[in-house]
Write a protein that holds these residues in place. Structure first.
Motif, PDB file in Angstrom:
ATOM      1  N   ASN A  19       0.817  -1.222   0.000  1.00 39.24           N
ATOM      2  CA  ASN A  19       0.000   0.000   0.000  1.00 39.24           C
ATOM      3  C   ASN A  19       0.845   1.262   0.000  1.00 39.24           C
ATOM      4  N   GLN A  20       2.106   1.147  -0.471  1.00 37.46           N
ATOM      5  CA  GLN A  20       2.992   2.302  -0.483  1.00 37.46           C
ATOM      6  C   GLN A  20       2.871   3.090  -1.781  1.00 37.46           C
ATOM      7  N   THR A  21       3.072   4.383  -1.660  1.00 38.31           N
ATOM      8  CA  THR A  21       3.348   5.200  -2.834  1.00 38.31           C
ATOM      9  C   THR A  21       4.755   5.754  -2.663  1.00 38.31           C
ATOM     10  N   TYR A  22       5.399   6.085  -3.776  1.00 34.74           N
ATOM     11  CA  TYR A  22       6.795   6.469  -3.730  1.00 34.74           C
ATOM     12  C   TYR A  22       6.960   7.872  -4.280  1.00 34.74           C
ATOM     13  N   LEU A  23       7.717   8.689  -3.538  1.00 32.44           N
ATOM     14  CA  LEU A  23       7.973  10.061  -3.943  1.00 32.44           C
ATOM     15  C   LEU A  23       9.441  10.226  -4.274  1.00 32.44           C
ATOM     16  N   PHE A  24       9.722  10.875  -5.403  1.00 34.46           N
ATOM     17  CA  PHE A  24      11.107  11.135  -5.766  1.00 34.46           C
ATOM     18  C   PHE A  24      11.222  12.557  -6.282  1.00 34.46           C
ATOM     19  N   ARG A  25      12.122  13.331  -5.677  1.00 32.75           N
ATOM     20  CA  ARG A  25      12.374  14.682  -6.151  1.00 32.75           C
ATOM     21  C   ARG A  25      13.837  14.976  -5.957  1.00 32.75           C
ATOM     22  N   THR A  26      14.362  15.817  -6.863  1.00 29.58           N
ATOM     23  CA  THR A  26      15.773  16.155  -6.770  1.00 29.58           C
ATOM     24  C   THR A  26      16.019  17.482  -7.478  1.00 29.58           C
ATOM     25  N   ALA A  27      17.285  17.750  -7.804  1.00 25.13           N
ATOM     26  CA  ALA A  27      17.641  19.014  -8.454  1.00 25.13           C
ATOM     27  C   ALA A  27      16.863  19.194  -9.755  1.00 25.13           C
ATOM     28  N   ASN A  28      16.642  20.450 -10.103  1.00 25.58           N
ATOM     29  CA  ASN A  28      15.954  20.749 -11.363  1.00 25.58           C
ATOM     30  C   ASN A  28      16.730  20.206 -12.555  1.00 25.58           C
ATOM     31  N   ARG A  29      18.059  20.372 -12.533  1.00 26.41           N
ATOM     32  CA  ARG A  29      18.927  19.856 -13.587  1.00 26.41           C
ATOM     33  C   ARG A  29      20.203  19.312 -12.959  1.00 26.41           C
ATOM     34  N   ILE A  30      20.717  18.238 -13.541  1.00 22.97           N
ATOM     35  CA  ILE A  30      22.003  17.673 -13.123  1.00 22.97           C
ATOM     36  C   ILE A  30      22.871  17.524 -14.362  1.00 22.97           C
ATOM     37  N   ALA A  41      29.236   8.559   2.303  1.00 19.04           N
ATOM     38  CA  ALA A  41      28.390   8.262   1.147  1.00 19.04           C
ATOM     39  C   ALA A  41      27.913   6.814   1.165  1.00 19.04           C
ATOM     40  N   PHE A  42      28.825   5.894   1.509  1.00 17.55           N
ATOM     41  CA  PHE A  42      28.422   4.482   1.577  1.00 17.55           C
ATOM     42  C   PHE A  42      27.332   4.290   2.635  1.00 17.55           C
ATOM     43  N   THR A  43      27.477   4.959   3.767  1.00 15.58           N
ATOM     44  CA  THR A  43      26.481   4.828   4.834  1.00 15.58           C
ATOM     45  C   THR A  43      25.121   5.347   4.390  1.00 15.58           C
ATOM     46  N   HIS A  44      25.099   6.430   3.635  1.00 21.27           N
ATOM     47  CA  HIS A  44      23.822   6.943   3.112  1.00 21.27           C
ATOM     48  C   HIS A  44      23.096   5.860   2.325  1.00 21.27           C
ATOM     49  N   SER A  45      23.830   5.196   1.442  1.00 13.24           N
ATOM     50  CA  SER A  45      23.196   4.194   0.586  1.00 13.24           C
ATOM     51  C   SER A  45      22.816   2.943   1.364  1.00 13.24           C
ATOM     52  N   PHE A  46      23.715   2.515   2.236  1.00 12.86           N
ATOM     53  CA  PHE A  46      23.440   1.334   3.050  1.00 12.86           C
ATOM     54  C   PHE A  46      22.174   1.542   3.881  1.00 12.86           C
ATOM     55  N   GLU A  47      22.108   2.671   4.592  1.00 12.82           N
ATOM     56  CA  GLU A  47      20.943   2.915   5.443  1.00 12.82           C
ATOM     57  C   GLU A  47      19.671   3.125   4.629  1.00 12.82           C
ATOM     58  N   SER A  48      19.780   3.773   3.492  1.00 14.15           N
ATOM     59  CA  SER A  48      18.604   3.967   2.645  1.00 14.15           C
ATOM     60  C   SER A  48      18.055   2.628   2.166  1.00 14.15           C
ATOM     61  N   TYR A  49      18.955   1.680   1.949  1.00 19.46           N
ATOM     62  CA  TYR A  49      18.542   0.369   1.441  1.00 19.46           C
ATOM     63  C   TYR A  49      17.849  -0.474   2.501  1.00 19.46           C
ATOM     64  N   ILE A  50      18.192  -0.300   3.771  1.00 25.62           N
ATOM     65  CA  ILE A  50      17.601  -1.138   4.822  1.00 25.62           C
ATOM     66  C   ILE A  50      16.575  -0.379   5.664  1.00 25.62           C
ATOM     67  N   SER A  51      16.299   0.873   5.322  1.00 23.23           N
ATOM     68  CA  SER A  51      15.411   1.697   6.145  1.00 23.23           C
ATOM     69  C   SER A  51      13.953   1.271   5.994  1.00 23.23           C
ATOM     70  N   ASN A  52      13.133   1.731   6.918  1.00 22.14           N
ATOM     71  CA  ASN A  52      11.703   1.422   6.875  1.00 22.14           C
ATOM     72  C   ASN A  52      11.018   1.987   5.640  1.00 22.14           C
ATOM     73  N   LYS A  53      11.591   3.040   5.066  1.00 23.18           N
ATOM     74  CA  LYS A  53      10.975   3.677   3.901  1.00 23.18           C
ATOM     75  C   LYS A  53      11.619   3.248   2.587  1.00 23.18           C
ATOM     76  N   ALA A  54      12.468   2.216   2.622  1.00 23.27           N
ATOM     77  CA  ALA A  54      13.100   1.741   1.391  1.00 23.27           C
ATOM     78  C   ALA A  54      12.034   1.384   0.358  1.00 23.27           C
ATOM     79  N   ASN A  55      12.306   1.708  -0.888  1.00 23.00           N
ATOM     80  CA  ASN A  55      11.330   1.502  -1.961  1.00 23.00           C
ATOM     81  C   ASN A  55      12.068   1.310  -3.279  1.00 23.00           C
ATOM     82  N   PRO A  56      11.380   1.006  -4.366  1.00 24.34           N
ATOM     83  CA  PRO A  56      12.090   0.753  -5.631  1.00 24.34           C
ATOM     84  C   PRO A  56      12.970   1.910  -6.089  1.00 24.34           C
ATOM     85  N   PHE A  57      12.572   3.147  -5.848  1.00 19.76           N
ATOM     86  CA  PHE A  57      13.408   4.281  -6.241  1.00 19.76           C
ATOM     87  C   PHE A  57      14.717   4.296  -5.448  1.00 19.76           C
TER      88      PHE A  57
END
Length: 389
Positions: A5-16, A200-216
Motif C-alpha cells: 500500500n505504499q506510494t513512492y515520492l522522488f524529487r531532486t535538483a531541477n537539472r544535473i 556516502a556508503f552509509t547513506h546508501s546502506f541505510e537507505s537500502y535497509i530503512s523502513n521507507k526503502a522503496n524501488p526508487f
C-alpha cells in the motif's frame, strides 16, 4: 518493507550535469529562461587557489552574469554563524547563489537561500516542510564525495547549545542546477577522501535497509554501493585516479538520491551528537558507528544483506543470508582499517560519563530513529556508543 500500500515520492535538483570539466560549462546549463545578472559564489580557499573559481567566473561571464566570491563559511557551520551571514548578504542584489565545496558549504548555501526570502529564523524552519517560500535559486557543485547534499532537500546545521545537529528539510532547498565534476575532487586529502567516502556508503546502506526503502531508493542505493565499493580504496591510495574519483563522486550523488527517496536511520541519529558535542567529522562518526548499529539491527535486516553483498563485490551465492551478512560486516571493518578510520571514541575525549548525554541527544533525532528497521531504546543506543570506547 511492505510495499503493498505504499506510494513512492522522488524529487531532486531541477537539472544535473555530470562529466569531467563540466564546471567550465555552467553558463550553458543554466535554464535559458533565467534572467540572472549577479551571483554570489560560496567556496573554500583551496578552490580559489587551484583556479577553479576563475574558471567558473569566466563561464558565468559568458552568460552575462557578474560574480562575487566569498570563502568565509565555517566548516560545519552553527546556526548563529549562518544567521550572521544572512545579515551580511541581505540587500546585495544577488539573484543566484552558487556553492562550490563540501557538504558544509552546500548546506549553508541552501539555508541562506531560503533565509533571504522567508522572513523566518533557522530554528523556525528546522523540521520537515516548514519553509514557506522558494529561496534564491542555487547552483551546487560538490568537491567532496560524501554528503550528496547537491541533490537532496536536506540541510544540516549545528546548534551548539544543544550539542546537536538538526535538519531543515524542504523541496525549496533543491537546487536549480547541480554540477558533478570529478576533476574538482583530485586534490582531496586522503583523510577527507576516506571519511566522505564512508559517509556516502552509509547513506546508501541505510537507505537500502530503512523502513521507507522503496524501488526508487533501492535502485540508487545499490548502484551507489557498487561504485563506492570498487573505488573507495583506490581513490584513497591513488588520489590522482580520475576514474576512481568519478566513481566516488557519482556514488556519492546516487547516495544522496537514495536518501532523498528513502532516508537514513540510526547510524546518522547516533552520529549527530558526536559531531555536535565532540566535533567528530560526520563521515568518521558514520564509519565508526555503521558496523555496530548494523550488528544490533541484524535480526531485522539480514534478509537484505545478500543484495548488499553482491553490490559490493562479494560472492555469497552459495551462502546463507546470515553468512552473507557477516561477510558484509567484515568488509566494512576492513575498509575502516585500510582507510585509517578511528575506532575509539576515547581519541576524541569521549568517556563513560558522556554516554548518557549522547544517548539522550540521539533519542531526540526521532525523524531518523523512526526510520530504523528496529526500535532502539536507551540501553541499545548507550551500548552501541560503549562499544566504541
Amino acid at each position: 518493507m511492505n510495499q503493498a500500500n505504499q506510494t513512492y515520492l522522488f524529487r531532486t535538483a531541477n537539472r544535473i550535469v555530470a562529466g569531467r570539466h563540466s564546471l567550465g560549462r555552467v553558463g550553458e546549463h543554466l535554464p535559458m529562461s533565467g534572467t540572472f545578472r549577479s551571483a554570489l559564489i560560496f567556496t573554500g580557499s583551496s578552490m580559489v587557489r587551484l583556479g577553479y573559481i576563475d574558471e567558473l567566473k569566466q563561464a558565468l561571464d559568458r552568460r552575462g552574469i557578474f560574480a562575487e566570491v566569498t570563502t568565509g563559511i565555517d566548516n560545519e557551520p552553527t546556526v548563529d554563524h549562518l544567521e550572521e551571514w544572512n545579515r551580511k548578504i541581505s540587500g546585495g542584489g544577488f539573484d543566484l547563489f552558487i556553492g562550490v565545496g563540501g557538504g558544509s558549504i552546500l548546506d549553508a548555501v541552501k539555508i541562506l537561500s531560503v533565509l533571504q526570502t522567508n522572513g523566518k529564523s533557522i530554528r523556525e524552519m528546522i523540521g520537515t516542510n516548514l519553509v514557506e517560500k522558494p529561496g534564491i535559486p542555487t547552483v551546487l557543485v560538490p568537491t567532496t564525495s560524501g554528503t550528496g547534499s547537491e541533490v537532496t532537500p536536506n540541510a544540516i546545521v549545528t546548534f551548539p547549545e544543544e550539542e546537536l545537529k538538526l535538519a531543515v528539510v524542504s523541496d525549496y532547498l533543491l537546487p536549480l542546477l547541480t554540477v558533478i565534476d570529478p576533476v574538482l575532487t583530485l586534490s582531496l586529502p586522503r583523510q577527507i577522501t576516506a571519511a566522505t567516502g564512508m559517509d556516502a556508503f552509509t547513506h546508501s546502506f541505510e537507505s537500502y535497509i530503512s523502513n521507507k526503502a522503496n524501488p526508487f531508493s533501492n535502485l540508487f542505493a545499490i548502484e551507489s554501493m557498487k561504485l563506492i565499493a570498487r573505488s573507495i580504496v583506490r581513490s584513497y591510495e591513488d588520489g590522482a585516479s580520475l576514474d576512481a574519483r568519478e566513481d566516488m563522486l557519482l556514488g556519492s550523488m546516487y547516495g544522496g538520491l537514495a536518501l532523498t527517496a528513502s532516508g537514513t536511520a540510526a547510524v546518522h541519529a547516533l552520529a549527530y551528537p558526536l559531531g555536535g558535542k565532540f566535533h567528530i567529522a560526520h563521515g568518521v562518526a558514520n564509519a565508526m558507528l555503521l558496523p555496530h548499529v548494523t550488528r544490533v539491527n541484524m535480526d531485522s535486516i539480514f534478509h537484505r544483506m545478500p543484495e548488499i553483498a553482491a553490490a559490493i563485490g562479494l560472492n555469497t551465492s552459495s551462502l546463507s543470508a546470515e553468512r552473507a551478512a557477516e561477510l558484509v560486516m567484515e568488509q566494512i571493518f576492513a575498509w575502516t582499517q585500510t582507510l585509517s578510520i578511528p575506532q575509539n571514541l576515547a581519541e576524541y575525549g569521549v568517556g563513560e560519563k558522556d554516554l548518557d548525554g549522547l544517548t539522550e541527544a540521539a533519542l531526540k533525532v526521532k525523524r531518523l530513529l523512526d526510520n530504523n528497521p528496529k526500535v532502539l531504546g536507551f540501553e541499545d543506543i548507550k551500548g552501541i556508543y560503549r562499544k566504541l570506547l
